[in-house]
Design a protein around this motif. Structure first.
Motif, PDB file in Angstrom:
ATOM      1  N   GLY A  98      42.613  36.968  34.993  1.00 14.36           N
ATOM      2  CA  GLY A  98      41.251  36.987  34.448  1.00 14.36           C
ATOM      3  C   GLY A  98      40.575  35.649  34.363  1.00 14.36           C
ATOM      4  N   GLY A  99      41.127  34.582  35.015  1.00 19.51           N
ATOM      5  CA  GLY A  99      40.503  33.270  34.973  1.00 19.51           C
ATOM      6  C   GLY A  99      39.129  33.262  35.612  1.00 19.51           C
ATOM      7  N   LYS A 100      38.359  32.215  35.321  1.00 18.10           N
ATOM      8  CA  LYS A 100      36.991  32.114  35.842  1.00 18.10           C
ATOM      9  C   LYS A 100      37.019  31.948  37.361  1.00 18.10           C
ATOM     10  CE  LYS A 100      34.862  30.152  31.696  1.00 18.10           C
ATOM     11  NZ  LYS A 100      34.099  29.004  31.133  1.00 18.10           N
ATOM     12  N   LEU A 101      36.068  32.611  38.021  1.00 21.43           N
ATOM     13  CA  LEU A 101      35.975  32.570  39.475  1.00 21.43           C
ATOM     14  C   LEU A 101      34.526  32.474  39.904  1.00 21.43           C
ATOM     15  CD1 LEU A 101      38.467  35.344  40.705  1.00 21.43           C
ATOM     16  CD2 LEU A 101      38.751  32.876  40.918  1.00 21.43           C
ATOM     17  N   ASN A 102      34.332  31.969  41.126  1.00 16.23           N
ATOM     18  CA  ASN A 102      33.028  32.074  41.771  1.00 16.23           C
ATOM     19  C   ASN A 102      33.250  32.374  43.244  1.00 16.23           C
ATOM     20  OD1 ASN A 102      33.534  29.558  43.130  1.00 16.23           O
ATOM     21  ND2 ASN A 102      32.880  28.483  41.264  1.00 16.23           N
ATOM     22  N   SER A 103      32.174  32.447  43.992  1.00 13.26           N
ATOM     23  CA  SER A 103      32.274  32.870  45.390  1.00 13.26           C
ATOM     24  C   SER A 103      33.097  31.911  46.236  1.00 13.26           C
ATOM     25  CB  SER A 103      30.873  33.024  45.987  1.00 13.26           C
ATOM     26  OG  SER A 103      30.164  31.799  45.918  1.00 13.26           O
ATOM     27  N   ARG A 104      33.237  30.653  45.802  1.00 13.11           N
ATOM     28  CA  ARG A 104      34.025  29.693  46.577  1.00 13.11           C
ATOM     29  C   ARG A 104      35.508  30.017  46.571  1.00 13.11           C
ATOM     30  NH1 ARG A 104      30.454  26.291  43.895  1.00 13.11           N
ATOM     31  NH2 ARG A 104      32.060  25.677  42.403  1.00 13.11           N
ATOM     32  N   ALA A 105      35.929  30.895  45.667  1.00 12.76           N
ATOM     33  CA  ALA A 105      37.340  31.280  45.631  1.00 12.76           C
ATOM     34  C   ALA A 105      37.714  32.142  46.829  1.00 12.76           C
ATOM     35  CB  ALA A 105      37.637  32.030  44.336  1.00 12.76           C
ATOM     36  N   VAL A 157      40.265  46.402  33.302  1.00 10.50           N
ATOM     37  CA  VAL A 157      40.401  45.742  31.999  1.00 10.50           C
ATOM     38  C   VAL A 157      39.343  44.647  31.920  1.00 10.50           C
ATOM     39  CG1 VAL A 157      41.921  44.413  30.487  1.00 10.50           C
ATOM     40  CG2 VAL A 157      42.876  46.234  31.904  1.00 10.50           C
ATOM     41  N   ASN A 158      38.681  44.511  30.765  1.00  9.53           N
ATOM     42  CA  ASN A 158      37.635  43.501  30.626  1.00  9.53           C
ATOM     43  C   ASN A 158      38.237  42.117  30.367  1.00  9.53           C
ATOM     44  OD1 ASN A 158      38.373  43.426  27.891  1.00  9.53           O
ATOM     45  ND2 ASN A 158      36.718  44.784  27.265  1.00  9.53           N
ATOM     46  N   ARG A 159      37.349  41.117  30.317  1.00 10.73           N
ATOM     47  CA  ARG A 159      37.793  39.729  30.190  1.00 10.73           C
ATOM     48  C   ARG A 159      38.551  39.498  28.889  1.00 10.73           C
ATOM     49  NH1 ARG A 159      35.941  34.601  31.872  1.00 10.73           N
ATOM     50  NH2 ARG A 159      37.458  33.097  31.109  1.00 10.73           N
ATOM     51  N   GLN A 160      38.067  40.057  27.794  1.00 14.19           N
ATOM     52  CA  GLN A 160      38.737  39.850  26.517  1.00 14.19           C
ATOM     53  C   GLN A 160      40.149  40.441  26.535  1.00 14.19           C
ATOM     54  OE1 GLN A 160      35.646  41.102  26.879  1.00 14.19           O
ATOM     55  NE2 GLN A 160      34.452  39.357  26.125  1.00 14.19           N
ATOM     56  N   GLY A 161      40.288  41.609  27.134  1.00 15.45           N
ATOM     57  CA  GLY A 161      41.605  42.227  27.224  1.00 15.45           C
ATOM     58  C   GLY A 161      42.560  41.404  28.062  1.00 15.45           C
ATOM     59  N   MET A 162      42.076  40.840  29.180  1.00 17.27           N
ATOM     60  CA  MET A 162      42.928  40.013  30.032  1.00 17.27           C
ATOM     61  C   MET A 162      43.330  38.726  29.315  1.00 17.27           C
ATOM     62  SD  MET A 162      43.489  41.759  32.732  1.00 17.27           S
ATOM     63  CE  MET A 162      44.433  40.468  33.528  1.00 17.27           C
ATOM     64  N   SER A 201      33.746  40.516  40.793  1.00 14.35           N
ATOM     65  CA  SER A 201      35.206  40.607  40.706  1.00 14.35           C
ATOM     66  C   SER A 201      35.584  41.571  39.587  1.00 14.35           C
ATOM     67  CB  SER A 201      35.827  39.231  40.442  1.00 14.35           C
ATOM     68  OG  SER A 201      35.559  38.794  39.127  1.00 14.35           O
ATOM     69  N   ARG A 202      36.754  42.205  39.764  1.00 11.17           N
ATOM     70  CA  ARG A 202      37.251  43.160  38.772  1.00 11.17           C
ATOM     71  C   ARG A 202      38.719  42.900  38.529  1.00 11.17           C
ATOM     72  NH1 ARG A 202      34.717  48.950  40.901  1.00 11.17           N
ATOM     73  NH2 ARG A 202      32.518  48.460  40.503  1.00 11.17           N
ATOM     74  N   SER A 203      39.102  42.980  37.254  1.00 12.97           N
ATOM     75  CA  SER A 203      40.506  42.819  36.881  1.00 12.97           C
ATOM     76  C   SER A 203      41.104  44.182  36.571  1.00 12.97           C
ATOM     77  CB  SER A 203      40.642  41.904  35.655  1.00 12.97           C
ATOM     78  OG  SER A 203      40.239  40.587  35.973  1.00 12.97           O
ATOM     79  N   ARG A 204      42.330  44.377  37.010  1.00 14.07           N
ATOM     80  CA  ARG A 204      43.042  45.622  36.747  1.00 14.07           C
ATOM     81  C   ARG A 204      44.449  45.321  36.277  1.00 14.07           C
ATOM     82  NH1 ARG A 204      39.735  47.342  41.088  1.00 14.07           N
ATOM     83  NH2 ARG A 204      38.720  49.369  40.715  1.00 14.07           N
ATOM     84  N   VAL A 205      44.946  46.195  35.412  1.00 13.67           N
ATOM     85  CA  VAL A 205      46.345  46.152  34.997  1.00 13.67           C
ATOM     86  C   VAL A 205      46.933  47.523  35.280  1.00 13.67           C
ATOM     87  CG1 VAL A 205      47.956  45.845  33.085  1.00 13.67           C
ATOM     88  CG2 VAL A 205      45.908  44.410  33.236  1.00 13.67           C
ATOM     89  N   ASN A 206      47.940  47.547  36.101  1.00 12.51           N
ATOM     90  CA  ASN A 206      48.534  48.820  36.560  1.00 12.51           C
ATOM     91  C   ASN A 206      47.466  49.759  37.119  1.00 12.51           C
ATOM     92  OD1 ASN A 206      51.009  47.865  35.822  1.00 12.51           O
ATOM     93  ND2 ASN A 206      51.289  49.203  34.061  1.00 12.51           N
ATOM     94  N   GLY A 207      46.487  49.164  37.793  1.00 10.17           N
ATOM     95  CA  GLY A 207      45.440  49.947  38.431  1.00 10.17           C
ATOM     96  C   GLY A 207      44.286  50.327  37.539  1.00 10.17           C
TER      97      GLY A 207
END
Length: 580
Positions: free
Chosen positions: A47-54, A115-120, A106-112
């Motif tokens: 869940g770290g910060k990202l931008n398009s350069r990643a 999950v939002n940023r606070q949860g991560m 971007s989207r974060s998932r846990v076991n598919g």
């Protein structure tokens, strides 16, 4: 523990799958080879910060997927989030990046499961702690030093800091209420004067029911036309029941019709319903006659009452113009301003009451801050002793360290200013850490600090990005020993340029850049283009020896290999000593 990572189209990585092991894992390679990209990928998966350069140039989709071994804290988090297990032993954290129509998402998932940023952020606390390059600079920040001291103090300190934060919010609210009251005192007094006048005027008006005005207007009409109403009611009575002119009234005619129908009924029973209708009409006419007669008797011609009604009507209309537009609105407004006036003049709203509330809140804040200061002093004493013990094996056996706790204005974090004071040499006074320690000393200090937290750190994987920067020789060996020691209780991932640190690792990976021919589809066919990619190779045996030889600064000659072999023997002896 981080078991594996899978990366697609992230920075310079096109595709990569890598497995890690327990203990100390090191990443080596030339400067700029892309070692830190792997650490950034781990951060992105959590869940770290990202931008398009990643994203890899030219790609419209990227994925980072990290697989971790389950631990008790992660199991509890999964249960709280109602996320099912994919496997009884692992949890999978992934980050998908998409570029479409100039927009990066971007989207974060846990076991598919999304999950939002606070949860991560909560989850990563139980999985990984990353110590990145440049963090040694942050060591000199008082806010960060205070945070570390509180974390070392554990639950008791953190809970007390929570009470301080709540007390600070209460004190701020009390202060704001007091300042608002002081700044608005003139307006308040003016408002009280206005409300008192309006309440008095409305109370004098004696407003009772919302329909009083309509009732009075009807009464006014009746009084103004009482003579005409009396005459008409008498005429109606004459028409319906009894005529003074000798003419037949309605009741007489209906009575005659009723009599005739009674006679006719003897010969034809079918007339019975008609008879009943006529009889009912006669009864209604007689009742109407009695009521209109009574109405006429009740009517009075009272000029004084008419004058009173007209005056009341004018008063109520004036009230409606000022507080309406309807009488119901005026009554509602009267109730509202009476409540507001009570609040403005009530004892609970006086300046004295607000000043007392602020004083009480401030006193309570200072009390809980003092309790927090005492807890911090205890934690500081323990941290001082522990940190000095951790620094001694890192070739800093003469170091002096003290956690200074100085008074400060109360905030949500307490009434203390924390200062890490440091003296690396005997006879030198304690000075703020940032202005005294060299780059190598700061690196060792940070490593020792992490070692202090290793017993209470919930993260199962510790990541260090060039923690050994700026050191060499014996100091590098001490850092290698400390990293291996940390690896006995945690998995450790370390980016390093030090041969001895790399030699101490249970798992060694080489990171390198490679230029490849990349086929691109264009309108008239395929076009070959050179692209740079990052490759990661697990090293063992001869390959590892050659990489260590490169780190020593020599070529892969026999003399360099001989040195590396002795280095590996030395590292094995140190590892064995660490485990005893």
């Amino acid at each position: 523990m981080l078991l594996a990572i899978r990366i697609e189209n992230f920075a310079l990585i096109d595709r990569l799958e890598l497995e890690f092991g327990a203990g100390l894992n090191v990443l080596t390679g030339e400067t700029g080879a892309g070692k830190s990209i792997l650490l950034e990928a781990i951060d992105a998966a959590l869940g770290g910060k990202l931008n398009s350069r990643a994203m890899r140039t030219g790609a419209d989709r990227a994925v980072v997927e990290a697989t971790f071994a389950l631990n008790e804290a992660v199991m509890q988090w999964l249960q709280e989030q109602e996320i099912d297990l994919l496997d009884e032993s692992v949890v999978v954290c992934s980050r998908e990046m998409v570029m479409g129509q100039g927009t990066f998402r971007s989207r974060s998932r846990v076991n598919g499961i999304l999950v939002n940023r606070q949860g991560m952020d909560r989850l990563r606390e139980s999985l990984v702690e990353i110590t990145a390059q440049g963090q040694t600079v942050q060591l000199g920040q008082p806010a960060l030093q205070r945070e570390w001291l509180d974390l070392y103090g554990g639950r008791e300190v953190l809970e007390q800091r929570g009470r301080v934060a709540a007390a600070y919010e209460d004190a701020q609210r009390a202060l704001q209420a007091l300042e608002h009251r002081r700044s608005s005192e003139q307006h308040r007094l003016q408002r009280i004067d206005l409300l008192e006048y309006q309440v008095g005027e409305l109370q004098t008006a004696s407003l009772t029911t919302p329909d009083e005005l309509e009732q009075l207007e009807q009464e006014s009409q009746r009084l103004a036309h009482s003579v005409e109403l009396q005459q008409n009611s008498y005429q109606i009575y004459q028409t319906l029941y009894q005529s003074d002119a000798g003419e037949n009234a309605v009741a007489d005619l209906l009575g005659k019709a009723e009599s005739l129908l009674n006679d006719m009924l003897e010969y034809d029973a079918e007339l019975q319903p008609i008879l009943e209708l006529v009889a009912e009409a006669l009864a209604q006419v007689e009742e109407a006659s009695r009521q209109i007669n009574a109405y006429g008797d009740r009517l009075e011609t009272d000029p004084s009452r008419l004058e009173d009604v007209e005056t009341r009507i004018q008063d109520l209309k004036q009230i409606c113009r000022k507080y309406g537009p309807t009488l119901a609105d005026a009554i509602a407004y009267s109730q509202k301003i009476q409540t507001e006036l009570a609040e403005l003049t009530g004892s609970e709203q006086t300046l004295e009451a607000l000043e007392q509330a602020h004083e009480q809140a401030t006193t309570h804040l200072m009390q809980v801050c003092a309790q927090l200061t005492d807890l911090r002093a205890t934690a500081a004493s323990q941290l001082q002793a522990r940190l000095v013990e951790e620094l001694r094996p890192l070739a800093m056996d003469k170091v002096q360290f003290k956690v200074g706790i100085l008074p400060a204005s109360p905030t949500g974090s307490g009434a203390d200013r924390i200062a890490f004071l440091f003296s690396p040499n005997p006879g030198e006074p304690l000075q703020p850490l940032a202005s005294t320690a060299s780059g190598g000393e700061m690196s060792r200090f940070l490593l020792a600090l992490k070692a202090c937290f290793s017993q209470v750190d919930p993260a199962s994987t510790l990541v260090f990005d060039e923690i050994d920067a700026g050191v060499s020789g014996r100091v590098a060996g001490a850092i290698a020993l400390k990293l291996h020691q940390l690896g006995l209780g945690h998995q450790v991932l370390c980016v390093t340029h030090q041969p001895i640190v790399a030699a101490m690792a249970e798992h060694h990976f080489r990171v390198s850049k490679e230029v490849i021919a990349h086929l691109e589809q264009i309108s008239n066919g395929q076009h070959s283009q050179l692209r740079t990619v990052v490759r990661v190779t697990p090293l063992e045996g001869r390959q590892r020896q050659e990489e260590l030889a490169q780190l020593t600064g020599g070529e892969s000659a026999q003399s360099a290999i001989a040195f590396v072999e002795s280095l590996l023997v030395q590292a094995a002896e140190l590892r064995q000593k660490n485990t005893l």
